[in-house]
Design an enzyme around this catalytic site. Structure first.
Site, PDB file in Angstrom:
ATOM      1  N   GLY A  41       0.767  -1.224   0.000  1.00 25.60           N
ATOM      2  CA  GLY A  41       0.000   0.000   0.000  1.00 25.60           C
ATOM      3  C   GLY A  41       0.801   1.279   0.000  1.00 25.60           C
ATOM      4  O   GLY A  41       0.234   2.362   0.018  1.00 25.60           O
ATOM      5  N   LEU A  42       2.128   1.187  -0.027  1.00 21.53           N
ATOM      6  CA  LEU A  42       2.958   2.385   0.031  1.00 21.53           C
ATOM      7  C   LEU A  42       3.745   2.586  -1.260  1.00 21.53           C
ATOM      8  O   LEU A  42       4.694   3.346  -1.290  1.00 21.53           O
ATOM      9  CB  LEU A  42       3.919   2.310   1.215  1.00 21.53           C
ATOM     10  CG  LEU A  42       3.260   2.198   2.590  1.00 21.53           C
ATOM     11  CD1 LEU A  42       4.303   1.943   3.664  1.00 21.53           C
ATOM     12  CD2 LEU A  42       2.478   3.458   2.912  1.00 21.53           C
ATOM     13  N   SER A  43       3.359   1.875  -2.308  1.00 19.27           N
ATOM     14  CA  SER A  43       4.045   1.930  -3.599  1.00 19.27           C
ATOM     15  C   SER A  43       5.465   1.414  -3.506  1.00 19.27           C
ATOM     16  O   SER A  43       6.378   1.936  -4.127  1.00 19.27           O
ATOM     17  CB  SER A  43       4.041   3.346  -4.189  1.00 19.27           C
ATOM     18  OG  SER A  43       4.921   4.202  -3.499  1.00 19.27           O
ATOM     19  N   SER A  44       5.672   0.362  -2.720  1.00 26.18           N
ATOM     20  CA  SER A  44       7.006  -0.217  -2.599  1.00 26.18           C
ATOM     21  C   SER A  44       7.511  -0.743  -3.930  1.00 26.18           C
ATOM     22  O   SER A  44       8.713  -0.692  -4.207  1.00 26.18           O
ATOM     23  CB  SER A  44       7.004  -1.336  -1.558  1.00 26.18           C
ATOM     24  OG  SER A  44       5.996  -2.293  -1.842  1.00 26.18           O
ATOM     25  N   SER A  45       6.609  -1.239  -4.789  1.00 28.23           N
ATOM     26  CA  SER A  45       7.045  -1.756  -6.089  1.00 28.23           C
ATOM     27  C   SER A  45       7.605  -0.630  -6.952  1.00 28.23           C
ATOM     28  O   SER A  45       8.653  -0.778  -7.588  1.00 28.23           O
ATOM     29  CB  SER A  45       5.890  -2.463  -6.801  1.00 28.23           C
ATOM     30  OG  SER A  45       4.808  -1.578  -7.013  1.00 28.23           O
ATOM     31  N   ALA A  46       6.915   0.516  -6.980  1.00 29.97           N
ATOM     32  CA  ALA A  46       7.419   1.658  -7.752  1.00 29.97           C
ATOM     33  C   ALA A  46       8.735   2.156  -7.175  1.00 29.97           C
ATOM     34  O   ALA A  46       9.662   2.506  -7.912  1.00 29.97           O
ATOM     35  CB  ALA A  46       6.387   2.778  -7.768  1.00 29.97           C
ATOM     36  N   ALA A  47       8.840   2.189  -5.851  1.00 34.43           N
ATOM     37  CA  ALA A  47      10.058   2.674  -5.211  1.00 34.43           C
ATOM     38  C   ALA A  47      11.252   1.802  -5.571  1.00 34.43           C
ATOM     39  O   ALA A  47      12.337   2.302  -5.883  1.00 34.43           O
ATOM     40  CB  ALA A  47       9.876   2.732  -3.694  1.00 34.43           C
ATOM     41  N   ASP A  99       2.146   6.572  -8.410  1.00 37.49           N
ATOM     42  CA  ASP A  99       3.229   6.150  -7.519  1.00 37.49           C
ATOM     43  C   ASP A  99       4.571   6.733  -7.941  1.00 37.49           C
ATOM     44  O   ASP A  99       5.286   7.353  -7.148  1.00 37.49           O
ATOM     45  CB  ASP A  99       3.331   4.624  -7.500  1.00 37.49           C
ATOM     46  CG  ASP A  99       2.077   3.961  -6.963  1.00 37.49           C
ATOM     47  OD1 ASP A  99       1.232   4.671  -6.401  1.00 37.49           O
ATOM     48  OD2 ASP A  99       1.953   2.730  -7.112  1.00 37.49           O
TER      49      ASP A  99
END
Length: 394
Positions: free
Chosen positions: A123-129, A171
């Site tokens: 839910g924190l856009s870890s994939s984009a990060a 994101d």
């Protein structure tokens, strides 16, 4: 640099000279208003957080990528000349970054290193990060310079074109463009944006992250809702006599609100709900930006709560765990507004909170949540964050 990451890196690469070691960092993000509308070319708002993903790495001239993670057990290794198919694990995001970058640039040099995320996944856009971390590292290794816009588009293509998740650009945009103590307002149709400073009248606030204990995995539920929103737009165009063109190019942003008002009763119920969320969320974004500019944090928070309600009842997402957190926060003193963070299937809720009430907020939300879900006693967690700047590499 977190000691655990530094220690693990030195264990794997004890011979590395400090002058040869680089760091790529991308913050997590939250979207207080603008939920689920970026893929429809809506207007979104965002903050970058002072928590994120850090990649500690060395440059490699052998054309290979070798990565370890403090969050996942598998070692990831692949050759830039033969990236191959996705494997369904965390390494797909590194492969996706390399694949996306290789569409325009020849990648000769690889990287080897260790990556770590500082908050629970979901839910924190870890994939984009993490994709942005890999992209910046590969750019450094291969003397590639991307503008912020190019970096966002390349990261988006990595997720859309390789990993296979139909996310919008929310994101990546937040994680690249955001600035500490500013609210990002981004028009995802034309990529225009403004960074609106927090006025002196706004008062102090922090962002609470309530991790449900269940990691979020984007998949068919997310993609299906995107298709339902596009189907609503396509149907509204056809019903009203608008030129509707190709389905793949259709977005609700193309359809004026008055057209929706006139023809919504002729839509299938599920399409009408997705469209309802889009149009009401666009209205909340507009009102929220104005509330932020005049320093009205309470009004801004009410709109965040309303966004969360619409996500549940019109967008129809939210696991039982996330709904419980949302409902608990509605009656906790010191919480201005709360909604799901991310797609809302699992993962986290985010809330704007009064820093003076942090202790009481953590205790009350934790107590009431675990009364309903005692099985997450060892997994549920609360994290307080501040706003931060976007991606950087050194």
């Amino acid at each position: 640099m977190p000691q655990t990451l530094e220690k693990h890196f030195k264990t794997l690469y004890p011979w590395a000279e400090s002058s040869d070691i680089h760091t790529s960092y991308a913050p997590y993000r939250v979207c207080p208003l603008g939920a689920h509308i970026d893929h429809q070319y809506g207007i979104i708002t965002g903050f970058a957080l002072d928590k994120g993903v850090t990649l500690r790495f060395l440059l490699s001239t052998d054309g290979a990528v070798n990565l370890d993670s403090l969050n996942f057990p598998e070692h990831v290794s692949f050759d830039l000349g033969n990236i191959g198919e996705k494997q369904g694990n965390w390494g797909d995001y590194a492969k996706g970054a390399a694949f996306a970058l290789s569409q325009k640039y020849q990648l000769r040099n690889g990287i080897k290193g260790v990556v770590r995320g500082t908050l629970p996944v979901g839910g924190l856009s870890s994939s984009a990060a993490v994709v942005l971390c890999y992209l910046n590292a590969l750019c450094l290794a291969n003397d590639i310079t991307l503008t912020p816009s190019e970096l966002i588009k390349t990261a988006l293509f990595a997720e859309n074109g390789y990993v296979g998740i139909n996310v919008g650009k929310l994101d990546q945009s937040c994680e690249v463009l955001c600035k500490k103590q500013h609210l990002l307002a981004l028009d995802t149709k034309d990529d225009s944006y403004t960074l609106i400073p927090a006025p002196d009248t706004l008062g102090r606030f922090e962002i609470a992250i309530f991790y449900s204990g269940v990691s979020r995995v984007l998949g068919s539920g997310y993609n299906t809702r995107v298709d339902e929103a596009k189907s609503a737009a396509y149907s509204l165009k056809a019903l009203s006599g608008m030129e509707y063109g190709l389905y793949k190019d259709t977005r609700l942003r193309d359809v004026p609100p008055l057209v929706y008002e006139e023809y919504r009763d002729r839509l299938p119920e599920v399409f009408a709900k997705r469209a309802q969320h889009y149009y009401t969320e666009m209205d909340r974004v507009e009102k929220g930006i104005e509330a932020w500019k005049r320093g009205d944090l309470r009004e801004f928070g009410k709109l965040v709560f309303a966004s969360g309600y619409s996500s549940i009842h019109a967008w129809e997402t939210g696991s039982p765990e996330l709904r419980a957190i949302y409902e608990i926060t509605e009656h906790v003193q010191g919480i201005y507004g709360c909604r799901f963070s991310g797609a809302g299937f699992k993962g986290c809720c985010m809330a704007l909170v009064d820093p003076a009430c942090k202790k009481e907020i953590e205790e009350q939300v934790t107590r009431e949540y675990l009364q309903q879900f005692p099985q997450y006693k060892d997994l549920f967690s609360v994290h307080f964050c501040s706003t931060d700047d976007g991606v950087r590499v050194e």
